[in-house]
Scaffold this motif. Structure first.
Motif, PDB file in Angstrom:
ATOM      1  N   ALA A 146       1.144  -0.923   0.411  1.00  0.00           N
ATOM      2  CA  ALA A 146      -0.084  -0.135  -0.130  1.00  0.00           C
ATOM      3  C   ALA A 146       0.521   1.430  -0.075  1.00  0.00           C
ATOM      4  O   ALA A 146       0.310   2.297  -0.802  1.00  0.00           O
ATOM      5  CB  ALA A 146      -0.933   0.078   1.362  1.00  0.00           C
ATOM      6  N   ALA A 147       1.917   1.892   1.047  1.00  0.00           N
ATOM      7  CA  ALA A 147       2.551   2.561   0.505  1.00  0.00           C
ATOM      8  C   ALA A 147       3.571   2.446  -0.422  1.00  0.00           C
ATOM      9  O   ALA A 147       3.751   4.389  -0.716  1.00  0.00           O
ATOM     10  CB  ALA A 147       4.138   2.653   1.946  1.00  0.00           C
ATOM     11  N   ALA A 148       3.709   1.860  -1.461  1.00  0.00           N
ATOM     12  CA  ALA A 148       4.698   1.549  -2.339  1.00  0.00           C
ATOM     13  C   ALA A 148       3.466   2.239  -3.419  1.00  0.00           C
ATOM     14  O   ALA A 148       3.690   3.287  -3.887  1.00  0.00           O
ATOM     15  CB  ALA A 148       4.732   0.527  -3.046  1.00  0.00           C
ATOM     16  N   GLU A 149       2.954   2.202  -3.705  1.00  0.00           N
ATOM     17  CA  GLU A 149       1.661   1.563  -4.248  1.00  0.00           C
ATOM     18  C   GLU A 149       1.088   3.635  -4.224  1.00  0.00           C
ATOM     19  O   GLU A 149       0.831   4.607  -4.605  1.00  0.00           O
ATOM     20  CB  GLU A 149       0.107   1.088  -4.553  1.00  0.00           C
ATOM     21  N   GLN A 150       1.124   4.225  -2.987  1.00  0.00           N
ATOM     22  CA  GLN A 150       0.484   5.428  -2.979  1.00  0.00           C
ATOM     23  C   GLN A 150       1.322   6.468  -3.286  1.00  0.00           C
ATOM     24  O   GLN A 150       1.009   7.312  -3.576  1.00  0.00           O
ATOM     25  CB  GLN A 150       0.120   5.522  -1.131  1.00  0.00           C
ATOM     26  N   TYR A 151       2.607   6.157  -3.009  1.00  0.00           N
ATOM     27  CA  TYR A 151       3.778   6.889  -3.324  1.00  0.00           C
ATOM     28  C   TYR A 151       4.313   6.955  -4.277  1.00  0.00           C
ATOM     29  O   TYR A 151       5.614   7.642  -4.922  1.00  0.00           O
ATOM     30  CB  TYR A 151       5.143   6.721  -2.042  1.00  0.00           C
ATOM     31  N   SER A 152       4.198   6.182  -4.869  1.00  0.00           N
ATOM     32  CA  SER A 152       4.237   5.205  -6.489  1.00  0.00           C
ATOM     33  C   SER A 152       6.247   5.420  -6.099  1.00  0.00           C
ATOM     34  O   SER A 152       7.057   5.651  -7.447  1.00  0.00           O
ATOM     35  CB  SER A 152       4.153   6.684  -7.476  1.00  0.00           C
ATOM     36  N   ILE A 153       6.152   4.148  -5.806  1.00  0.00           N
ATOM     37  CA  ILE A 153       7.500   3.977  -5.577  1.00  0.00           C
ATOM     38  C   ILE A 153       7.412   2.124  -6.470  1.00  0.00           C
ATOM     39  O   ILE A 153       6.422   1.147  -5.927  1.00  0.00           O
ATOM     40  CB  ILE A 153       7.842   3.138  -4.261  1.00  0.00           C
ATOM     41  N   PRO A 154       8.979   2.122  -7.177  1.00  0.00           N
ATOM     42  CA  PRO A 154       8.946   0.823  -7.868  1.00  0.00           C
ATOM     43  C   PRO A 154       8.356  -0.950  -7.423  1.00  0.00           C
ATOM     44  O   PRO A 154       7.356  -1.429  -7.995  1.00  0.00           O
ATOM     45  CB  PRO A 154       9.558   1.357  -9.438  1.00  0.00           C
ATOM     46  N   ASN A 155       9.096  -0.588  -6.278  1.00  0.00           N
ATOM     47  CA  ASN A 155       9.004  -2.203  -6.144  1.00  0.00           C
ATOM     48  C   ASN A 155       9.236  -1.585  -4.275  1.00  0.00           C
ATOM     49  O   ASN A 155       9.411  -1.131  -3.707  1.00  0.00           O
ATOM     50  CB  ASN A 155      10.909  -2.497  -5.654  1.00  0.00           C
ATOM     51  N   TRP A 156       8.226  -3.308  -3.910  1.00  0.00           N
ATOM     52  CA  TRP A 156       7.820  -3.299  -2.832  1.00  0.00           C
ATOM     53  C   TRP A 156       7.863  -4.885  -1.807  1.00  0.00           C
ATOM     54  O   TRP A 156       8.388  -6.142  -3.195  1.00  0.00           O
ATOM     55  CB  TRP A 156       6.343  -2.892  -1.607  1.00  0.00           C
ATOM     56  N   GLY A 157       7.787  -5.385  -0.839  1.00  0.00           N
ATOM     57  CA  GLY A 157       8.880  -6.641  -0.392  1.00  0.00           C
ATOM     58  C   GLY A 157       9.377  -6.843   1.592  1.00  0.00           C
ATOM     59  O   GLY A 157       8.849  -5.681   2.045  1.00  0.00           O
ATOM     60  N   THR A 158      10.039  -7.875   0.872  1.00  0.00           N
ATOM     61  CA  THR A 158      10.314  -7.959   2.706  1.00  0.00           C
ATOM     62  C   THR A 158      12.424  -7.391   2.815  1.00  0.00           C
ATOM     63  O   THR A 158      12.780  -6.823   1.853  1.00  0.00           O
ATOM     64  CB  THR A 158      11.011  -9.316   2.705  1.00  0.00           C
ATOM     65  N   THR A 159      12.797  -7.036   4.045  1.00  0.00           N
ATOM     66  CA  THR A 159      13.595  -6.785   4.112  1.00  0.00           C
ATOM     67  C   THR A 159      14.347  -7.446   3.049  1.00  0.00           C
ATOM     68  O   THR A 159      15.365  -6.683   3.087  1.00  0.00           O
ATOM     69  CB  THR A 159      13.960  -6.569   5.866  1.00  0.00           C
ATOM     70  N   ASP A 160      14.698  -8.810   3.027  1.00  0.00           N
ATOM     71  CA  ASP A 160      15.801  -9.282   2.933  1.00  0.00           C
ATOM     72  C   ASP A 160      16.062  -8.727   1.747  1.00  0.00           C
ATOM     73  O   ASP A 160      16.938  -8.968   0.348  1.00  0.00           O
ATOM     74  CB  ASP A 160      15.841 -10.579   3.116  1.00  0.00           C
ATOM     75  N   GLU A 161      14.582  -8.653   0.867  1.00  0.00           N
ATOM     76  CA  GLU A 161      14.842  -8.363  -0.787  1.00  0.00           C
ATOM     77  C   GLU A 161      15.388  -7.349  -1.210  1.00  0.00           C
ATOM     78  O   GLU A 161      15.616  -7.052  -1.753  1.00  0.00           O
ATOM     79  CB  GLU A 161      12.867  -8.880  -1.126  1.00  0.00           C
TER      80      GLU A 161
END
Length: 365
Positions: free
Chosen positions: A46-61
């Motif tokens: 949701a955070a990535a979508e709200q702020y148009s951030i291209p990638n999201w996932g785990t800390t390891d990723e």
């Protein structure tokens, strides 16, 4: 300001302070946020979508993403040290929310790791880099109030239990008014007066359990396991004294956030939790307070939370060797002082502060 070079940023943690970093970094095109991570994957998405951030996932990723240069660690305080260590060892420069770690011992280990792997570690708060902090600093350096010999610094309740749905961590080790609000105030004081040499004081837990009345509360009450009201006396290496009261229990007060007292007048400094607000002065013989001309332009928007100046400070230092003002050494000194404040007692007497960093270089002029 040094060379402008692009650094890709990854943010770990999408909790309550994330919005301030997303807003602030959005205005810094050389610091694009390219990935976010959170234990709660839905919240990261949701955070990535709200702020148009291209990638999201785990800390390891996020840590495995070779395109990321700087990791901004805004996890809860208890997780700061582990996430910072992992990010440094993954080859990233790191900027971590306040406090730099939950304990000074953990912070020392993080600093040693940064040295070991050849990466730069910086830490919040960075609000002293704003117009208010730099205007007050310039006023003192120019002798506007003569020789500063004393200060006061007051924090009232943040009333977190009435707006946060699950505020338990605010009342556990790593939280409390000293480690939650104290970093802003102590960082501001060290910026203005230099390093702290000695701390004395006492603290108390006013109530062992607090009701949570937030409209979206996930719990009905939280236990209190850290002091929620602390009064301290700081003696600076310069000889100046500061009287502080940091509290989650004082519901209302008209005390000023911060004042600096000099031989020729008084400087009134606004809430150190914000970047931009007027600094006022009343010199010997003046009948009214007057606003001090800002030393640098105001940087934060009025209508939204803002963070990111410290990330830009780190990036500038890496790119071109400009002074690292919100450095790990500075953040560590602030934490060492805060630990002494939180643990101080009348029976133990004064606690000497071992670290003594140089006063951060001014950003103005």
């Amino acid at each position: 300001m040094g060379e402008t070079r692009t650094f890709n940023v990854g943010i770990v943690g999408t909790g309550s302070i994330f919005k301030a970093y997303a807003n602030g970094l959005a205005g810094m095109p050389h610091l694009p946020v390219v990935r976010v991570a959170d234990l709660d994957q839905e919240r990261a998405r949701a955070a990535a979508e709200q702020y148009s951030i291209p990638n999201w996932g785990t800390t390891d990723e996020l840590l495995a993403d070779e395109s990321i240069d700087i990791v901004v660690n805004i996890t809860p305080p208890a997780a700061h040290a582990a996430v910072t260590d992992a990010a440094l060892r993954a080859g990233k420069h790191v900027y971590v929310e306040k406090p730099v770690a939950a304990t000074a011992e953990a912070a020392r280990r993080n600093i040693a790791t940064a040295d070991e792997v050849g990466r730069v570690l910086g830490g919040a708060p960075d609000t002293f880099l704003g117009s208010a902090g730099q205007t007050a600093r310039a006023a003192i350096d120019k002798g506007l109030i003569g020789r500063p010999f004393a200060a006061t610094s007051f924090v009232r309740s943040s009333r977190v239990q009435v707006w946060h749905p699950d505020p338990a961590f605010f009342f556990q080790p790593g939280g409390g008014p000293v480690l939650d609000w104290g970093p802003y105030h102590v960082a501001a004081l060290v910026n203005l007066l230099g390093p702290v040499a000695e701390v004395a004081g006492a603290s108390v837990i006013a109530e062992p359990e607090l009701p949570v009345t937030s409209p979206e509360a996930k719990v009905s009450s939280v236990p209190v396991n850290v002091p929620t009201h602390a009064t301290s006396l700081l003696r600076f290496a310069s000889g100046a004294l500061a009287t502080t009261m940091y509290s989650f229990d004082v519901w209302d007060t008209e005390l000023p956030h911060m004042e600096i007292y000099g031989t020729e007048g008084t400087l009134q400094v606004p809430d150190p939790n914000v970047f931009d607000a007027p600094v006022k002065v009343k010199r010997r013989g003046d009948e009214e307070w007057t606003e001090v001309t800002p030393a640098i332009a105001r940087v934060s928007p009025v209508d939204q939370p803002f963070r990111g100046a410290g990330v830009a400070d780190l990036a500038s230092h890496v790119a071109s060797g400009t002074p690292h003002r919100a450095s790990a050494g500075f953040a560590y000194h602030v934490l060492e002082v805060l630990e002494a404040m939180e643990g101080a007692s009348l029976e133990a007497g004064a606690v000497k502060i071992a670290s003594a960093p140089e006063r951060p270089a001014p950003a103005a002029g």
